[in-house]
Write a protein that holds these residues in place. Structure first.
Motif, PDB file in Angstrom:
ATOM      1  N   UNK A  16     -45.030  42.305  74.738  1.00 52.45           N
ATOM      2  CA  UNK A  16     -43.668  41.750  74.618  1.00 52.45           C
ATOM      3  C   UNK A  16     -42.608  42.813  74.880  1.00 52.45           C
ATOM      4  N   UNK A  17     -42.889  44.030  74.450  1.00 53.67           N
ATOM      5  CA  UNK A  17     -41.919  45.115  74.671  1.00 53.67           C
ATOM      6  C   UNK A  17     -41.709  45.344  76.169  1.00 53.67           C
ATOM      7  N   UNK A  18     -42.749  45.068  76.957  1.00 52.84           N
ATOM      8  CA  UNK A  18     -42.655  45.313  78.405  1.00 52.84           C
ATOM      9  C   UNK A  18     -41.987  44.159  79.149  1.00 52.84           C
ATOM     10  N   UNK A  19     -41.905  42.992  78.487  1.00 49.98           N
ATOM     11  CA  UNK A  19     -41.387  41.795  79.154  1.00 49.98           C
ATOM     12  C   UNK A  19     -39.859  41.770  79.119  1.00 49.98           C
ATOM     13  N   UNK A  20     -39.264  42.727  79.782  1.00 52.49           N
ATOM     14  CA  UNK A  20     -37.804  42.856  79.802  1.00 52.49           C
ATOM     15  C   UNK A  20     -37.386  43.327  81.189  1.00 52.49           C
ATOM     16  N   UNK A  21     -36.122  43.138  81.519  1.00 53.96           N
ATOM     17  CA  UNK A  21     -35.617  43.732  82.757  1.00 53.96           C
ATOM     18  C   UNK A  21     -35.635  45.245  82.620  1.00 53.96           C
ATOM     19  N   UNK A  22     -35.982  45.954  83.678  1.00 52.32           N
ATOM     20  CA  UNK A  22     -35.844  47.412  83.609  1.00 52.32           C
ATOM     21  C   UNK A  22     -34.367  47.804  83.517  1.00 52.32           C
ATOM     22  N   UNK A  23     -34.097  48.924  82.851  1.00 48.51           N
ATOM     23  CA  UNK A  23     -32.721  49.434  82.871  1.00 48.51           C
ATOM     24  C   UNK A  23     -32.681  50.647  83.792  1.00 48.51           C
ATOM     25  N   UNK A  24     -31.502  51.122  84.128  1.00 48.96           N
ATOM     26  CA  UNK A  24     -31.378  52.278  85.036  1.00 48.96           C
ATOM     27  C   UNK A  24     -31.991  53.514  84.401  1.00 48.96           C
ATOM     28  N   UNK A  25     -32.792  54.230  85.187  1.00 49.67           N
ATOM     29  CA  UNK A  25     -33.470  55.384  84.591  1.00 49.67           C
ATOM     30  C   UNK A  25     -32.559  56.606  84.478  1.00 49.67           C
ATOM     31  N   UNK A  26     -31.327  56.517  85.001  1.00 51.96           N
ATOM     32  CA  UNK A  26     -30.387  57.628  84.797  1.00 51.96           C
ATOM     33  C   UNK A  26     -29.333  57.279  83.739  1.00 51.96           C
ATOM     34  N   UNK A  27     -29.575  56.189  83.003  1.00 50.54           N
ATOM     35  CA  UNK A  27     -28.586  55.762  82.010  1.00 50.54           C
ATOM     36  C   UNK A  27     -28.783  56.489  80.679  1.00 50.54           C
ATOM     37  N   UNK A  28     -27.720  56.509  79.892  1.00 51.66           N
ATOM     38  CA  UNK A  28     -27.790  57.117  78.563  1.00 51.66           C
ATOM     39  C   UNK A  28     -28.812  56.411  77.688  1.00 51.66           C
ATOM     40  N   UNK A  29     -28.885  55.075  77.837  1.00 57.77           N
ATOM     41  CA  UNK A  29     -29.846  54.316  77.029  1.00 57.77           C
ATOM     42  C   UNK A  29     -31.281  54.765  77.329  1.00 57.77           C
ATOM     43  N   UNK A  30     -31.549  55.016  78.608  1.00 56.53           N
ATOM     44  CA  UNK A  30     -32.919  55.409  78.955  1.00 56.53           C
ATOM     45  C   UNK A  30     -33.220  56.839  78.491  1.00 56.53           C
ATOM     46  N   UNK A  31     -32.205  57.704  78.536  1.00 58.07           N
ATOM     47  CA  UNK A  31     -32.396  59.073  78.021  1.00 58.07           C
ATOM     48  C   UNK A  31     -32.860  59.056  76.574  1.00 58.07           C
ATOM     49  N   UNK A  32     -32.277  58.132  75.821  1.00 57.46           N
ATOM     50  CA  UNK A  32     -32.663  58.046  74.398  1.00 57.46           C
ATOM     51  C   UNK A  32     -34.141  57.679  74.277  1.00 57.46           C
ATOM     52  N   UNK A  33     -34.586  56.782  75.161  1.00 60.04           N
ATOM     53  CA  UNK A  33     -36.006  56.385  75.120  1.00 60.04           C
ATOM     54  C   UNK A  33     -36.896  57.581  75.469  1.00 60.04           C
TER      55      UNK A  33
END
Ligand SMILES: *Cc1c(COP(=O)(O)O)cnc(C)c1O
Length: 378
Positions: A16-33
């Motif tokens: 279920x965690x994978x069943x999402x739209x990808x977000x931009x990999x240069x975004x601040x949100x992705x940096x947190x991940x």
């Protein structure tokens, strides 16, 4: 029901965690991940060393772990007692390393004394690395990493490069305590997520070797990954959705706790082995070198491929077969990652019925289940 040593079962939480739209990999949100994943990977690896994520299968992690720290012409000792040990010799040769293999018969563990003898004799310090498969998935043998590592440490110069693809997350590998230089693993094994991510931990000593290492590399140049990881980023587009899955999987692992995870794998190994013995089925790996991820079984009178196909057809249980000369001779029961006690009982029960339907006359119905149940009762 996947009871193979990879890909391993994936929990619903991860799917279920994978069943999402990808977000931009240069975004601040992705940096947190990335920051969270890196911290949790270090926890799983029991290390303060860098742990880098690559878009690759486990072989990519191992190839990166070899080519970033060595140069063509370098002498390396490669442990080979199965399909994967054999592969690291091939990778090393492909990059011009001078390979000396330390071998053991498939189904037997490597002898640490053979490593020690070569390393002790090397007074000129020409051996640059020892490359070793910890859990040899093709045979279900766990090599004695601590003893071989001890011999490498006595040598002092050589790096130790470890394939921990089916041991990381199944048995304790205290990377810092042992001083392991490079440890490779892959997502579809102990991580409980689908294939596509590979992991490699790198020590300060290995980074020093990197400075003079001349094997060609570009996509797998680990300095690129280190630089990006230090900035909570990635050098290339990462498999974003797999990383959502990894985030969920690592959170699940933290909730369970490392000691509990290792104890669960130990229990499943013991229960599986006890069941096979009770059924009169010979185990391919000895008790003192049993992989925590996979149990290889060598039935005497029934073709292993027949057992596999019946298990598949009648019970929808997928077991692994033997590779190369072991095809038809062994079958392998995977108990790595997202596996619970009930899965082992189901698998053993299905196997008992399968053996009976194939006319395996030695089998005592219920004996395997009873033996496994006893392990779980303790
Ligand atoms: C699965 C596995 C690998 C990696 O294989 P890939 O197919 O490249 O993921 C490496 N070593 C061992 C011991 C394995 O079990």
């Amino acid at each position: 029901m996947l009871m193979i040593p990879g890909p391993t079962p994936v929990p619903e939480k991860v799917l279920l965690a994978m069943a999402k739209h990808p977000i931009g990999h240069r975004s601040g949100d992705f940096s947190k991940i990335i920051a969270e994943l890196t911290a949790n990977l270090k926890w799983l690896h029991q290390t303060q060393n860098d742990v880098l994520m690559l878009t690759a299968s486990g072989t990519g992690a191992m190839e990166a772990g070899i080519i970033n720290f060595l140069s063509p012409g370098d002498r390396v000792l490669v442990g080979n007692n199965g399909k994967f040990g054999e592969r690291w010799g091939k990778v090393s040769k492909a990059f011009g390393l001078v390979v000396e293999e330390i071998t053991a018969e498939w189904g037997k563990a490597l002898d640490p004394e053979e490593f020690r003898a070569k390393l002790t004799a090397d007074t000129e310090k020409t051996i640059k690395a020892v490359i070793l498969t910890h859990s040899e998935t093709s045979t279900g043998v766990l090599n004695d990493l601590a003893a071989i590592n001890q011999a490498v440490k006595e040598h002092g110069e050589a790096l130790i490069i470890v394939d921990a693809v089916t041991s990381l997350g199944a048995v304790s590998i205290p990377i810092d305590e042992l001083g392991l230089d490079v440890v490779g693993s892959g997502s579809q094994k102990g991580y409980m997520i689908p294939p596509g991510l590979a992991f490699v931990s790198v020590s300060a000593k290995a980074w020093k070797a990197y400075e003079s290492a001349k094997c060609p590399r570009f996509y797998l140049d680990l300095k690129k990954y280190k630089k990006a990881t230090d900035e909570d980023s990635s050098p290339f587009t990462p498999p974003i959705n797999l990383m959502y899955g990894l985030q969920a999987a690592l959170q699940m692992m933290q909730a369970e706790g490392l000691e509990n995870i290792f104890a669960r794998h130990q229990r499943h190994t013991e229960a599986t082995r006890a069941a096979m013995k009770a059924l009169g089925l010979p185990l391919f790996a000895p008790d003192n070198a049993a992989s925590p991820a996979i149990t290889a079984v060598a039935p005497l009178t029934v073709d292993a491929e027949q057992i596999r196909s019946t298990m598949r057809k009648k019970f929808d249980v997928a077991l692994a077969g033997g590779q190369d000369h072991l095809k038809g001779k062994i079958f392998r029961i995977g108990h790595l990652g997202f596996v619970c006690d009930r899965d082992i009982l189901s698998c053993v029960g299905a196997l008992e019925s399968t053996l009976q339907s194939l006319g395996y006359s030695d089998v005592q119905p219920g004996a395997g289940i009873a033996a496994a149940a006893k392990v779980f009762a303790n």
